[in-house]
Design an enzyme around this catalytic site. Structure first.
Site, mmCIF file in Angstrom:
data_model
loop_
_atom_site.group_PDB
_atom_site.id
_atom_site.type_symbol
_atom_site.label_atom_id
_atom_site.label_comp_id
_atom_site.label_asym_id
_atom_site.label_seq_id
_atom_site.Cartn_x
_atom_site.Cartn_y
_atom_site.Cartn_z
ATOM 1 N N HIS A 26 62.171 9.217 12.045
ATOM 2 C CA HIS A 26 62.504 8.377 10.903
ATOM 3 C C HIS A 26 62.236 6.929 11.257
ATOM 4 C CE1 HIS A 26 64.711 6.623 7.564
ATOM 5 N NE2 HIS A 26 64.521 7.793 6.986
ATOM 6 N N ASP B 125 65.112 16.071 5.753
ATOM 7 C CA ASP B 125 64.283 17.167 5.268
ATOM 8 C C ASP B 125 64.339 18.402 6.147
ATOM 9 O OD1 ASP B 125 63.227 15.894 2.986
ATOM 10 O OD2 ASP B 125 61.974 14.673 4.289
HETATM 11 N N1 CMC Z 1 56.218 14.634 15.346
HETATM 12 C C1 CMC Z 1 55.534 14.206 16.431
HETATM 13 N N2 CMC Z 1 55.401 12.904 16.761
HETATM 14 C C2 CMC Z 1 56.004 12.005 15.967
HETATM 15 C C3 CMC Z 1 56.727 12.384 14.845
HETATM 16 C C4 CMC Z 1 56.839 13.754 14.536
HETATM 17 N N3 CMC Z 1 57.521 14.177 13.471
HETATM 18 N N4 CMC Z 1 57.208 11.275 14.214
HETATM 19 C C5 CMC Z 1 56.788 10.230 14.948
HETATM 20 N N5 CMC Z 1 56.068 10.669 16.016
HETATM 21 C C6 CMC Z 1 55.506 9.851 17.096
HETATM 22 C C7 CMC Z 1 54.256 9.114 16.625
HETATM 23 O O1 CMC Z 1 53.099 9.891 16.845
HETATM 24 C C8 CMC Z 1 54.311 7.878 17.456
HETATM 25 O O2 CMC Z 1 53.924 8.209 18.757
HETATM 26 P P1 CMC Z 1 53.136 7.125 19.701
HETATM 27 O O3 CMC Z 1 54.116 5.995 19.875
HETATM 28 O O4 CMC Z 1 52.819 7.867 20.940
HETATM 29 O O5 CMC Z 1 51.915 6.722 18.920
HETATM 30 C C9 CMC Z 1 55.826 7.557 17.518
HETATM 31 O O6 CMC Z 1 56.460 8.833 17.387
HETATM 32 C C10 CMC Z 1 56.289 6.606 16.429
HETATM 33 O O7 CMC Z 1 55.925 7.168 15.172
HETATM 34 P P2 CMC Z 1 55.468 6.345 13.893
HETATM 35 O O8 CMC Z 1 54.556 7.193 13.062
HETATM 36 O O9 CMC Z 1 55.000 4.999 14.297
HETATM 37 O O10 CMC Z 1 56.852 6.189 13.147
HETATM 38 P P3 CMC Z 1 57.023 5.697 11.677
HETATM 39 O O11 CMC Z 1 58.329 4.996 11.632
HETATM 40 O O12 CMC Z 1 55.837 4.992 11.188
HETATM 41 O O13 CMC Z 1 57.103 7.081 10.850
HETATM 42 C C11 CMC Z 1 57.910 9.074 9.907
HETATM 43 C C12 CMC Z 1 58.283 7.696 10.459
HETATM 44 C C13 CMC Z 1 59.156 9.683 9.255
HETATM 45 C C14 CMC Z 1 56.827 8.928 8.825
HETATM 46 C C15 CMC Z 1 57.416 9.966 11.063
HETATM 47 O O14 CMC Z 1 58.442 10.146 12.005
HETATM 48 C C16 CMC Z 1 56.898 11.326 10.577
HETATM 49 O O15 CMC Z 1 55.730 11.445 10.227
HETATM 50 N N6 CMC Z 1 57.786 12.373 10.565
HETATM 51 C C17 CMC Z 1 57.377 13.654 10.030
HETATM 52 C C18 CMC Z 1 57.405 13.630 8.518
HETATM 53 C C19 CMC Z 1 58.812 13.628 7.989
HETATM 54 O O16 CMC Z 1 59.653 14.393 8.410
HETATM 55 N N7 CMC Z 1 59.057 12.765 6.983
HETATM 56 C C20 CMC Z 1 60.359 12.670 6.311
HETATM 57 C C21 CMC Z 1 61.035 11.364 6.605
HETATM 58 S S1 CMC Z 1 62.789 11.365 6.171
HETATM 59 C C22 CMC Z 1 62.790 11.542 4.443
HETATM 60 C C23 CMC Z 1 62.172 10.405 3.756
HETATM 61 O O17 CMC Z 1 62.566 9.262 3.938
HETATM 62 O O18 CMC Z 1 61.291 10.673 2.955
#
Ligand code: CMC
Length: 428
Positions: free
Chosen positions: A306, A363
């Site tokens: 998140h 989720d």
């Molecule tokens: N699985 C594997 N790696 C992950 C995941 C995951 N679910 N989430 C983040 N990472 C890694 C990402 O690859 C990155 O790694 P590195 O630093 O080595 O490049 C690091 O963790 C930071 O991730 P980010 O993408 O920069 O984080 P963000 O804040 O931009 O994204 C997120 C947040 C929720 C989009 C992301 O965690 C994600 O894609 N999660 C899976 C989708 C999901 O469950 N979404 C629902 C969010 S909660 C409900 C809502 O608000 O809609």
């Protein structure tokens, strides 16, 4: 003395005020940065940008805290009542008995759709994604309720909010019925908000839907836990669209589109797909976790991570408990819950997830609950939208009441410079 932030740019020194929120969050107020320095800030994804001051929801992502109008969400779990929380978010305080009764009566009175709207459903293919129908039909409300396009005063806004909150569940249920080729079931004025939705989803003209109270409680809680989450992608979209002066229906229709994406509300569908793939034997839990860590795979552990929560997501904690309780109450043994528990256990002890502070989010368990209720996977994000609607409405109104400026970020241009137009015959 109030803190000031100091910025050095070449020989010039600037000072900016630091503002502090009611829960101690601090921000550097840079609203006149460009005017004074000629510079802008660059913050892709807005992870460090406060776009507004808001009195609706507070999140402390480090401590796993979520408050609606100051009330911790855990306190809504004992007697979950989505309608009460919707009022709280939109109007700022828990409703009195009179306010609640009047609001609930409004929701009942306005549950029907204009018959003209019903014909629009017929135009959509059976396999149309329900989120596309939801967005289109919420936007169509602008056509059927032109008197609610200009909301000059609080009373008119209250009328629009009640109609929208009431009608979204009818639209959602009709979208589902349409996808199944089943007759639309009209709302029943004797039923409360959640049972009425389930009635429109699952009753038949010749068979009443027998609504289990544990399902009503669980769905109320699911909706409450989705009801607001401050400046998330869809809420920021609603504010962005609303900032141009667009009406409430149009702004919320845009919110539905933003929510649809798999990184936002669409993640609950992806979680179920992931659990089913593992349960179906296509991959083991360990193999899936390995893939999620491999940057070349483009796979993510859905329902994990998140932008704000870096410790745990309090919504996931409550939903994990509700999933166990509901399945036990209904006597359902869902192997997907076991897969989810194993995934959580393995990921939470893996340094990749620990170092990046990735925990189950809202989720991760919601799909298991919705499945137990009988809601099909392609309706999961629609349920999220019904839940999130009060938050969108509250933010739309807060922004409108404050008379804020149109939202208009800037950019750092990195494209061609000094390029000339070439006639077609001279292009290679
Ligand atoms: N699985 C594997 N790696 C992950 C995941 C995951 N679910 N989430 C983040 N990472 C890694 C990402 O690859 C990155 O790694 P590195 O630093 O080595 O490049 C690091 O963790 C930071 O991730 P980010 O993408 O920069 O984080 P963000 O804040 O931009 O994204 C997120 C947040 C929720 C989009 C992301 O965690 C994600 O894609 N999660 C899976 C989708 C999901 O469950 N979404 C629902 C969010 S909660 C409900 C809502 O608000 O809609």
């Amino acid at each position: 003395m109030t803190d000031r932030a100091h910025l050095s740019l070449g020989d010039a020194q600037y000072e900016f005020p630091v503002v502090e929120g009611s829960e101690g969050e601090r921000a550097i107020d840079i609203r006149d940065l460009r005017q004074r320095t000629g510079h802008i800030t660059l913050d892709p994804g807005y992870a460090n940008t406060g776009s507004c001051e808001s009195a609706i929801t507070f999140i402390d992502g480090e401590r796993g805290v979520l408050h609606y109008r100051g009330i911790p969400i855990e306190q809504f779990a004992a007697e979950p009542n989505f309608v009460e929380v919707a009022w709280l978010l939109i109007f700022g305080a828990l409703p009195t008995a009179e306010e609640y009764a009047a609001f609930a009566a409004d929701l009942t009175r306005h549950a029907n759709l204009d018959e003209g709207m019903k014909h629009h459903f017929e135009g959509f293919p059976r396999a149309a994604p329900p989120m596309a129908i939801l967005s289109a039909m919420i936007n169509a409300l602008s056509c059927f309720h032109p008197e609610l396009i200009e909301l000059e005063d609080a009373e008119r806004f209250r009328m629009a909010a009640a109609r929208l909150i009431s009608k979204i569940r009818t639209i959602a249920a009709y979208a589902y019925r349409h996808s199944r080729g089943q007759p639309y079931i009209y709302p029943d004025p004797r039923l409360r908000y959640v049972p009425n939705f389930l009635h429109m989803m699952f009753a038949q003209p010749y068979v009443e839907y027998d609504c289990d109270e544990s399902i009503v409680r669980a769905l109320n809680l699911v909706l409450i836990l989705h009801a607001d989450h401050e400046q998330n992608c869809s809420t920021s979209t609603v504010r962005m669209v609303g900032s141009s002066g667009a009406n409430l229906f149009a702004s919320c229709a845009a919110g539905v589109c933003a929510l649809w994406g798999p990184l936002h509300g669409g993640a609950n569908v992806e979680v179920l797909d992931m659990l089913e793939r593992i349960h179906g034997g296509q991959l083991t839990v360990e193999e899936y976790v390995r893939l999620a860590k491999d940057k070349d795979s483009k796979v993510r552990l859905m329902g994990f991570g998140h932008r704000v929560y870096k410790n745990f997501d309090p919504r996931a904690k409550l939903l994990g408990e509700v999933a166990e309780e509901l399945l036990a109450k209904l006597g359902v043994k869902d192997p997907l819950l076991d897969v989810a528990r194993r995934l959580e256990e393995i990921a939470l002890s893996d340094p990749y997830f620990v170092e990046r502070k990735l925990y189950p989010n809202v989720d991760f368990y919601s799909g298991v609950i919705l499945r137990a209720i009988g809601i099909p996977t392609n309706m999961f994000t629609v349920i999220f939208a019904i839940g999130r609607l009060p938050g969108w409405i509250a933010h739309w109104w807060e922004q409108r009441s404050e008379g804020s400026r149109i939202a208009r970020p800037r950019q750092v241009y990195v494209g061609n410079t000094g390029t000339d137009y070439l006639p077609m015959e001279r292009r290679s």
